[in-house]
Write an enzyme that holds these catalytic residues in place. Structure first.
Site, mmCIF file in Angstrom:
data_model
loop_
_atom_site.group_PDB
_atom_site.id
_atom_site.type_symbol
_atom_site.label_atom_id
_atom_site.label_comp_id
_atom_site.label_asym_id
_atom_site.label_seq_id
_atom_site.Cartn_x
_atom_site.Cartn_y
_atom_site.Cartn_z
ATOM 1 N N CYS A 1 0.839 -1.212 0.000
ATOM 2 C CA CYS A 1 0.000 0.000 0.000
ATOM 3 C C CYS A 1 0.866 1.252 0.000
ATOM 4 C CB CYS A 1 -0.929 -0.088 1.210
ATOM 5 S SG CYS A 1 -1.580 1.468 1.827
ATOM 6 N N CYS B 1 0.249 3.861 2.654
ATOM 7 C CA CYS B 1 0.714 3.369 3.967
ATOM 8 C C CYS B 1 2.200 3.688 4.140
ATOM 9 C CB CYS B 1 0.524 1.862 4.100
ATOM 10 S SG CYS B 1 -1.205 1.347 4.033
#
Ligand code: ZN
Length: 148
Positions: free
Chosen positions: A68, A71
């Protein structure tokens, strides 16, 4: 279960009980003072449950995954929050690929997803990239709400 903190003076690895993560301790070997835990802690389900139920300060949880991109952008903000809030809050990181059942428990779909716990209860949850200022704000609000 305990967190391991390395003494900055002598390098001894000290085991810190989770209820003392936000306290200043003392190295078991050289007696130097050990600062409160000031880094984000990677948590599995057992450690997560223990910290959320026993912590005397609010807990910020970063649900994330390796693939991600946002993230990865959030990671330094999470680390900064852990530094800034040392002694006043605890910061956990939960890898949603490694611990999908924990992510499912909190209905985590989009990541990054942030959850704030105080007194063992979920008090705030929000998906999407935010900065350290916002994370710090949530923790201060949670702290004010629980000490009232
Ligand atoms: Zn030491």
């Amino acid at each position: 279960m305990a967190i391991v903190e390395t003494c900055g003076q002598c390098g001894t690895k000290n085991r810190i009980p989770v209820e003392h993560m936000a306290d200043t301790g003392r190295c078991g070997n050289c007696k130097a003072s050990l600062p409160p835990v000031h880094a984000a802690i990677a948590a599995d389900t057992a450690l997560f449950d223990e910290i959320v139920s026993k912590a005397k300060v609010p807990v910020l949880v970063d649900f994330w995954a390796e693939w991600c991109g946002p993230c990865r952008m959030a990671a330094p903000q999470v680390a900064e929050t852990a530094r800034q809030m040392a002694g006043q809050a605890v910061v956990l990181k939960v890898d949603t690929e490694a611990h999908p059942q924990l992510a499912a428990r909190y209905n985590v779909r989009g990541i990054p997803n942030f959850a704030v716990f105080a007194g063992g209860r979920l008090v705030h949850q929000q998906a999407g990239l935010v900065g350290a200022d916002q994370m710090t704000h949530w923790l201060r609000e949670a702290s004010a709400a629980t000490t009232r």
